[in-house]
Design an enzyme around this catalytic site. Structure first.
Site, PDB file in Angstrom:
ATOM      1  N   LYS A 145       0.798  -1.225   0.000  1.00 17.82           N
ATOM      2  CA  LYS A 145       0.000   0.000   0.000  1.00 17.82           C
ATOM      3  C   LYS A 145       0.832   1.278   0.000  1.00 17.82           C
ATOM      4  O   LYS A 145       0.424   2.288  -0.550  1.00 17.82           O
ATOM      5  CB  LYS A 145      -0.959   0.002   1.192  1.00 17.82           C
ATOM      6  N   GLU A 152     -10.097   7.501   3.091  1.00 17.36           N
ATOM      7  CA  GLU A 152     -11.053   6.659   3.801  1.00 17.36           C
ATOM      8  C   GLU A 152     -10.370   5.330   4.055  1.00 17.36           C
ATOM      9  O   GLU A 152      -9.433   4.953   3.353  1.00 17.36           O
ATOM     10  CB  GLU A 152     -12.331   6.461   2.995  1.00 17.36           C
ATOM     11  N   SER A 171       1.336  -9.847  -1.115  1.00 16.04           N
ATOM     12  CA  SER A 171       1.021  -8.426  -0.917  1.00 16.04           C
ATOM     13  C   SER A 171       1.306  -7.892   0.473  1.00 16.04           C
ATOM     14  O   SER A 171       1.580  -6.704   0.636  1.00 16.04           O
ATOM     15  CB  SER A 171      -0.443  -8.177  -1.280  1.00 16.04           C
TER      16      SER A 171
END
Ligand SMILES: *Cc1c(COP(=O)(O)O)cnc(C)c1O
Length: 394
Positions: A89, A111, A377
């Protein structure tokens, strides 16, 4: 290279920007500027430097010998779990924060559902000295206390959203409302390849560093710069988009996306959008989503918070529709078993999201000399509570 996306941000029939008129100037400003900024030498230098010195890139491409033996193919793990803050991320957040600064924006809003994107955003805002406001459903605030604490410790303001189902989609609505009211100096930092154009393309480009590295690393390891398969889990689709990006036009590479089917695609508790969804509009773009016959967005379910999303990025809807990529579904239980399997075989405790990608290896027709890259990930620290529960009956 045939173009994947049109000037208006459509991947075939998917994508586009379906937004309230009030947001038009903001989205237009971003659309007009993102490509030239991303391509500028100044941006590229800063991005590259932070990716290496702060995130820890390039992440290793690890040949997993024991997993290879067990899966009957040559398996490499792309170690996004080793990125600072524990997942891919941060690649996207750093890129968008650099973009926001160049667009002279003074505040960052985001968000978050499970809090992973919120933590990544709070992290980079601290690094760059930018005020950060994170909208989060009240229910999620209660469920994800450690991440709420992390965001606060990093100096972000966390706003609990009390409307609707008090989860991610309500947090998104609230962030958009705030943006409409504060358009001039606020940058809305979206966490996946979702939302109105240009976000899906912007996020895919920022995450494409993953496949750029895979190419180089495979060339060195295997003397060929492409694998036979790339496998990645899909929530909104950003880690998969990054892992696929430089191989999309290379037909030698089979692209496999893995959705979370929760308790099964025929149950009510699923997040398998491609398997169970239909075309509609969600969060500003036309894509596949899980909806009732009268168009209400259904609530998604997955054991992994990061895959618990009722839509999917428009690029993936397109890759699925055209048959360029294949999307398979993995249940909660299969993902849980794969986490334990990988932990014991390779000494790597994966995030539950990434475990879905590992679990799919058993569903592919693999040959012994096939080269398979699994995009790992994220790491499993955040999922220890779920793992502890799964072990209580061992
Ligand atoms: C958020 C997250 C995902 C899902 O998001 P994508 O945008 O689909 O990549 C997958 N894995 C991890 C570890 C995550 O934190």
């Amino acid at each position: 290279m045939p173009r994947l996306i049109s000037n208006k941000g459509f991947y075939g029939e998917f994508g586009g920007a379906y937004i309230p008129e009030m947001l038009y100037p903001n989205i237009e400003e971003l659309s007009q500027n993102y490509r030239s900024i991303l391509q500028s030498a100044d941006f590229r230098n800063d991005f590259k430097k932070l990716l290496s010195d702060y995130v820890g890139r390039p992440t290793p491409l690890f040949y997993a010998a024991r997993l290879s033996e067990s899966a009957g193919a040559q398996i490499y793990l792309k170690r996004e779990d080793l990125c600072h803050t524990g997942s891919h991320k941060l690649n996207n957040v750093i890129g968008q924060a650099l973009l926001a600064v160049r667009m002279k924006k003074k505040n960052i809003i985001a968000e978050t559902g499970a809090g992973q994107h919120g933590v990544a955003t709070a992290t980079v805002c601290a690094l760059m000295g930018l005020p950060c406001t994170v909208f989060m459903g009240e229910k999620d605030v209660a469920r994800q206390e450690p991440n709420v604490m992390r965001m606060k410790m990093l100096g972000a303001e966390v706003i609990p959203v009390t409307s609707g189902s008090r989860t991610l989609k309500d947090a998104t609505n609230e962030a958009i409302r705030y943006w409409i009211n504060n358009p001039a100096d606020t940058y809305y930092l979206i966490g996946s390849t979702i939302g109105p154009h240009p976000y899906p393309d912007l996020v895919a480009r920022l995450q494409s560093v993953i496949s750029a590295e895979i190419k180089k690393q495979l060339k060195k390891a295997e003397n060929r710069d492409y694998p036979d398969f790339i496998v990645a889990c899909v929530g909104g689709g950003s880690n998969a988009a990054g892992a696929f990006y430089h191989f999309i036009n290379d037909r030698r590479v089979k692209l496999i996306g893995v959705e979370a089917s929760g308790e099964g695609v025929s149950s009510d508790k699923t997040a398998a959008t491609i398997s169970t969804g239909s075309t509609g509009i969600v969060h500003g773009c036309r894509t596949m989503l899980m909806q009732t016959p009268d168009g209400q967005i259904k609530e998604a379910h997955s054991i992994s918070a990061g895959l618990d999303y009722p839509g999917i990025g428009p690029m993936h809807a397109f890759l699925s529709n055209t048959g360029r990529a294949e999307y398979l579904a993995v249940t909660d239980k299969e993902a849980m078993d794969a986490s334990h399997h990988l932990s014991r075989l390779e000494g790597i405790i994966p995030a539950l999201e990434s475990a879905h990608a590992i679990a799919v290896l058993g569903k592919l027709q693999l040959k012994r000399d096939d080269v398979v890259v699994v995009n790992l990930s994220g790491r499993g620290d955040k999922d220890m509570a779920s793992y502890m529960e799964s072990m209580s009956d061992l």
